[in-house]
Design an enzyme around this catalytic site. Structure first.
Site, mmCIF file in Angstrom:
data_model
loop_
_atom_site.group_PDB
_atom_site.id
_atom_site.type_symbol
_atom_site.label_atom_id
_atom_site.label_comp_id
_atom_site.label_asym_id
_atom_site.label_seq_id
_atom_site.Cartn_x
_atom_site.Cartn_y
_atom_site.Cartn_z
ATOM 1 N N HIS A 67 54.469 32.554 22.303
ATOM 2 C CA HIS A 67 53.264 33.094 22.941
ATOM 3 C C HIS A 67 53.573 34.212 23.925
ATOM 4 O O HIS A 67 52.673 34.938 24.332
ATOM 5 C CB HIS A 67 52.504 31.971 23.658
ATOM 6 C CG HIS A 67 51.831 31.030 22.702
ATOM 7 N ND1 HIS A 67 50.481 31.054 22.447
ATOM 8 C CD2 HIS A 67 52.337 30.053 21.900
ATOM 9 C CE1 HIS A 67 50.173 30.132 21.550
ATOM 10 N NE2 HIS A 67 51.284 29.505 21.205
ATOM 11 N N ASP A 111 53.035 41.198 28.914
ATOM 12 C CA ASP A 111 52.246 40.039 28.505
ATOM 13 C C ASP A 111 52.389 39.871 27.003
ATOM 14 O O ASP A 111 52.393 40.875 26.281
ATOM 15 C CB ASP A 111 50.761 40.284 28.847
ATOM 16 C CG ASP A 111 50.065 39.039 29.353
ATOM 17 O OD1 ASP A 111 50.463 37.940 28.934
ATOM 18 O OD2 ASP A 111 49.132 39.168 30.163
#
Ligand code: GDG
Length: 467
Positions: free
Chosen positions: A155, A363
């Protein structure tokens, strides 16, 4: 039909609305075939007690969790996962604590997970492991004789090979990653870093169509950008709590344009840089004073890691000085809240905002960017200012892309966003929303599981090298 087994550090009951899009989407896939979701309970075991397995049934889904003892929590969770892997994978070698004891705890918990999970597995199961806490899990399962197909999704970002190589034991870690049948990343950039690493450090050979021969086996690697459950998020946006929040914000800020930021309080999210850019906006474009208000939600996160308390203090001091220097009796430039806002209300806040600031330094994806877009009124949508260093930037090209390290450039983009004419806002939003729908969370699940379904199960008797 194969049963799906999901393994992640934390397990959520997919029937609860507070669970969020990812849990709901995984829950849906688990529900379809009946499935098992396994992970840490989030609780600490008393003293030296052996890990207890807790099993609950949520409709056709079995939720199985284990507790961690304090030593494992400190080394596996705080020490290695959040003190080494999180900073390094976000390119922050300066914040990593390579204390040798942590990697032992990380390995021990992955072994314990494998031992606990193995007896619950059925021969036809398809196993899908999530995130950085569990990189060695497949290798540990294989060492115990598990031959089922195992996929892995990361992730968070995967940094370039030379940054990865700074981790003592990176070869062990990456060999562990190559024990999966399918390895998925959030972006093409992360996928490319993985390919470069296995070629340069492990002499991997391409076998075409995303497949690699490495460590005497064939694996598949690819980019599978995670999506939002757009339909579900739209229905939360239409529900009474979100509408009420929207009305309240519109009333309260009728004379101002709202800017919004919603983040876990984490150094990867670029919050101090964002505040500096906002301060620059007020300094350079005086017409924004009195007319723009930034609401920044910074939800508490990992407060037992020291880098997080540093970022908290820096952010508080920046917000205080902006309000002190620019605030008026009837106008506060920044409303900063170190609190979690109820999930049912967030879409109302997004919809009432003219601009969203999603400016992480790094991110994996960033779901807030997608949530903001999904909550907008297509007739009068807000504008997304997005960091080029968020995985989402690869997909959301019609956002205003910024370099969050460039204070002036970001301030300029925020100014453009605040002034953007309705026609242009609509055009950009329409294109972005199409991308959101085309690549929603169901597309993400389906495309990953399709690839995993095509992978061949390990032949039993494959000689598994212990890591
Ligand atoms: C990791 C990767 C990747 C935030 N504050 C509140 C709140 N949130 C919710 C948001 C959003 C979620 O938390 C945050 O998701 P992100 O994607 O922004 O970031 P991470 O938590 O770092 O997640 C990331 C993600 O995994 C999925 O693969 O995109 O790159 O780092 O849903 O809405 N929710 C509520 N109150 C808050 O105050 N209810």
């Amino acid at each position: 039909m194969s049963r799906l087994v999901v393994v992640s550090n934390r397990v959520a009951d997919p029937r609860k609305t507070a669970a969020g899009g990812l849990a709901v989407a995984l829950g849906e896939v688990l529900n379809n075939s009946g499935g098992l979701w396994f992970g840490w309970s989030g609780k600490l075991a008393e003293g030296d007690a052996q890990p207890q397995l807790h099993v609950h049934h949520a409709g056709p889904v079995t939720l199985a969790t284990v507790d961690l003892n304090k030593e494992d929590y400190d080394s596996f969770y705080v020490g290695y996962s959040n003190g080494v892997l999180w900073p390094v994978f976000h390119y922050r070698l300066d914040l990593a604590d390579f204390d040798a004891g942590y990697i032992e705890g990380y390995r021990r918990v992955n072994q314990m997970f494998a031992k606990t999970l193995l007896p619950m597995l059925q021969p036809d199961d398809i196993i899908w492991v999530h995130d950085y806490h569990l990189i060695p899990l497949a290798a540990e399962l294989r060492a115990l004789g598990c031959t089922q197909r195992i996929g892995y999704f990361l992730h968070i970002p995967l940094p370039p090979p030379l940054i990865l190589a700074a981790i003592p034991g990176h070869d062990w870690l990456m060999k562990g990653l190559c024990s999966y049948d399918v390895v998925g990343f959030q972006s093409q950039a992360d996928h490319e870093h993985f390919c470069r690493y296995i070629q340069s450090e492990a002499h991997a050979q391409s076998a075409g169509e995303g497949r690699w021969r490495v460590f005497n086996r064939t694996i598949h690697a690819g980019a599978y950008p995670i999506g939002l459950d757009v339909q579900e998020f739209r229905s939360v946006t239409e529900a009474p709590e979100a509408r009420e929040m929207y009305e309240r914000m519109k009333r309260e800020y009728s004379r101002r344009k709202l800017l919004v930021g919603v983040d876990r309080l984490d150094y990867s999210k670029g919050l101090p840089q964002r505040m500096r850019a906002f301060r620059e906006l007020l300094a350079r474009y005086p017409e924004t004073r009195q007319s723009a208000t930034l609401i920044q939600i910074a939800s508490p996160s990992r407060e037992d890691v020291s880098a997080y308390t540093d970022i908290l203090h820096e952010l508080e001091s920046l917000c205080g000085s902006i309000n002190g220097n620019y605030g008026e009796l009837d106008w506060m430039p920044v409303r900063y809240m170190h609190r979690t806002v109820a999930r049912a209300r967030l879409p109302g806040l997004y919809r009432a905002s003219r601009v969203a600031l999603v400016t992480p330094l790094r991110d994996g994806m960033n779901l807030v960017a997608k949530e903001f877009l999904a909550a907008q009124d297509p007739e009068d949508p807000g504008v997304l200012v997005l960091s080029r260093f968020a995985g989402a930037a690869e997909q959301l090209k019609e956002a205003l892309l910024v370099n969050p390290y460039d204070t002036e450039g970001t301030a300029h983009a925020i100014h453009l966003a605040l002034q953007m004419p309705l026609e242009e806002r609509r055009e950009r939003h329409e294109a972005l929303f199409k991308t959101l729908q085309r690549t929603d969370v169901h597309w993400w699940c389906d495309s990953f599981l399709h690839t995993l379904g095509q992978a061949e199960a390990e032949e039993s008797g494959t000689p598994w090298l212990r890591l």
